[in-house]
Each structure stands twice: as structure tokens, then as C-alpha cells.
Design a protein around this motif. Structure first.
Motif: not given
Length: 316
Positions: A206-211, A218-221
């Protein structure tokens, strides 16, 4: 052996374990060691050229089958859970989500309902013919959560909790493995390798966004991670734009972008009254918003030659 003017390249056939690679790198005169095959051998497409299709109690994820996972961040009151499940199922969702154990940044925040939440999630899911997925946060809880859940989620904060990965790998439940907030794609696949190496082949990424550096979301998609994972691995990958963006008005576009990029499913938070949600209410879609984006995703899936997996007739 290939000799050049400035360097000599030596090709070696044999064990490619980390110990061997480090031993060769320590030899005087060795400038660089470049492994030819990826270290995640079981997760790699070289080891498994055909794309895997994971069965979650009758719902297929991967290949031409798309998962549509929806539900509240945390398991809520029973009547509210039934209302949400009824609405998302009617709109096309095929797996119900909800957290019974919640790892929170603050120790004073709501931590979930525990086993009572597991029972409630399972009972609501069965009432609406929906398999359920919930997060397991502790290796000691894997057997308990597996009694109630059709799929075990390893959250972003626990992606590199190797004791937990080993335990879910030894279980007989499919695993939803979320990418850590500071993890590379290689890190994600190595963590999947832990689960696969323990004998559990049923892993969905699952790709849920990174810093990122921009606080606007909220995060970087990282939507490019979807086709990249498909190049490197046979495992299905889904996207979670709810955690990636944290903003309901951005979630539909990112959900469609993930599906267009080749995602095998979408994971969305839905609540019928976000202002009273026990956690993450501000990023939840209301059922009407979910129904609209679900309809769009169904149309996009058809254009891509895929289908939203139907609900199973029964769940064992």
C-alpha cells in the motif's frame, strides 16, 4: 573478467547474501559491488513473472480485479458501523476497514476499542457480506486479530517492525503492508520479503504517502511508486489517498490517479459524521462523496479492462 584501461570488472556467480557482498566489498582494490539480482528474491518479478492475485475471503486483489476498501479510521458505535457499512457496500466497496488497535502519536489520544472493536468489526462485516481488514500493532496480538479479521494490516509506523512482520508471515491471513512514511520502495519490498520468507505468500502493498517538505498536504502522495512496484514485484499494490493527502477535497482526484497509474485497489476512510469520529475525522469522506468517487473509479476500471471485485456470496 573484463579488463579496461582504468578498471577491471569481475562477474561472480553464486551466493549473493549480504554477508558475501560485504566480504567482497572489504577486499582491497574493490571499488564497488553491484548485485545483479534484487535482494527481495521472493517478492521480485524475476522470481515470479506472473502478477499475483490475492484472495481475501472471496474478494480478489490484483490482475484485473480491483479492491475498494472503505470504512472509518477507528471502529465506532455498532449502529454507526452498520450505517457506514451499508452505505459503502451499496456504493461498491468490497472490503470493510476499521481500526480496533490504533497506534497514535500521542499516548493520550484514543487507542481503539481492542477486542471489543474486533468483534464489532467482524460482526458488521458479516452482516453486510464484507471481508474486514484491521491493523495489528503488536506481535503478541497477531493470533487474536487473526481470529476476527480476514486481512491483517501492518501500518506505516510498523512497516519495519521485523518481529511483527515475522508473526504475520507465520499467520494464515492475507497481509496489507503499508509503506513507511520515510521508506523507499526498496525498503517496502524488503519488508514484504520478511512476510513471504515465513511462508505467507498473500501480501498486498500500500502506497499511503511519504514525508515531504510541503505542509499543504498530510504526506506526499508518491503515485509513481505504483508502476515502479509493478515493474519490480509481482505483488499487488493499492493506494491510500486518505492518509496521503489528509484532505477530503483532494482524495477523489488522488484515488483516480492511483487507479490510472495501475493500482490494484484504493483504501479510503469514510464516516457518516466526521466531526464525531473517534480519530482522523477531518480526512474522512462522507458516504455521498464516497459513492461519487466509487462510481468514477468503477468507470475508470472498466476503461482499463479491470473490474471492482464483487462482494462474496458468503464469508466463512
Amino acid at each position: 573478467l573484463s579488463r579496461g584501461t582504468y578498471r577491471t570488472i569481475v562477474g561472480i556467480i553464486g551466493d549473493e547474501s549480504q554477508i558475501v557482498v560485504e566480504s567482497i566489498r572489504a577486499i582491497p582494490g574493490v571499488a564497488k559491488v553491484v548485485p545483479v539480482l534484487p535482494p527481495y528474491k521472493l517478492a521480485s518479478r524475476e522470481a515470479h513473472p506472473e502478477s499475483s492475485v490475492i484472495d481475501v475471503s472471496g474478494v480478489k486483489i490484483g490482475g484485473n480485479s480491483v479492491a475498494l476498501i472503505a470504512g472509518p479510521c477507528s471502529v465506532d458505535e455498532e449502529d454507526r458501523m452498520h450505517r457506514i457499512a451499508e452505505r459503502v457496500a451499496a456504493a461498491g466497496a468490497n472490503i470493510l476497514r476499521g481500526g480496533a488497535f490504533k497506534p497514535r502519536t500521542s499516548p493520550y489520544a484514543f487507542q481503539g476499542l481492542g477486542e471489543e472493536g474486533l468483534k464489532r468489526l467482524r460482526d458488521v462485516g458479516r452482516a453486510h457480506r464484507m471481508p474486514v481488514v484491521t491493523e495489528v500493532t503488536d506481535p503478541r496480538l497477531v493470533s487474536l486479530v487473526a481470529e476476527y479479521a480476514d486481512m491483517l494490516q501492518v501500518g506505516a509506523r510498523n512497516m519495519q517492525n521485523f518481529a511483527l512482520l515475522n508473526e504475520v508471515g507465520a499467520s494464515n491471513r492475507p497481509v496489507l503492508l503499508k509503506r513507511g512514511m520515510s521508506a523507499t520502495v526498496n525498503d517496502l519490498l524488503m519488508c514484504a520479503e520478511y512476510i513471504l520468507s515465513k511462508g505467507n505468500p498473500n501480501v498486498v502493498l500500500c502506497e499511503r504517502g511519504i514525508k515531504g517538505f510541503d505542509p499543504a498536504t498530510r504526506n506526499l502522495f508518491d503515485v509513481a511508486a505504483v508502476p515502479l512496484v509493478h515493474q519490480l514485484s509481482h505483488l499487488p499494490i493499492i493506494v491510500d489517498p486518505s492518509h496521503a493527502t489528509g484532505k477530503p477535497d483532494l482524495i477523489p482526484a488522488c484515488a483516480l490517479a492511483g487507479l490510472a497509474a495501475g493500482a490494484d485497489g484504493v483504501h479510503l476512510e469514510v464516516h457518516d459524521c466526521p466531526e464525531v469520529a473517534k480519530s482522523d475525522g477531518p480526512q474522512a469522506l462522507v458516504p455521498e462523496q464516497f459513492a461519487e468517487v466509487a462510481s468514477q473509479m468503477k468507470g475508470l476500471a472498466e476503461l482499463l479492462g479491470k473490474t471492482i471485485s464483487p462482494l462474496p456470496e458468503t464469508i466463512s
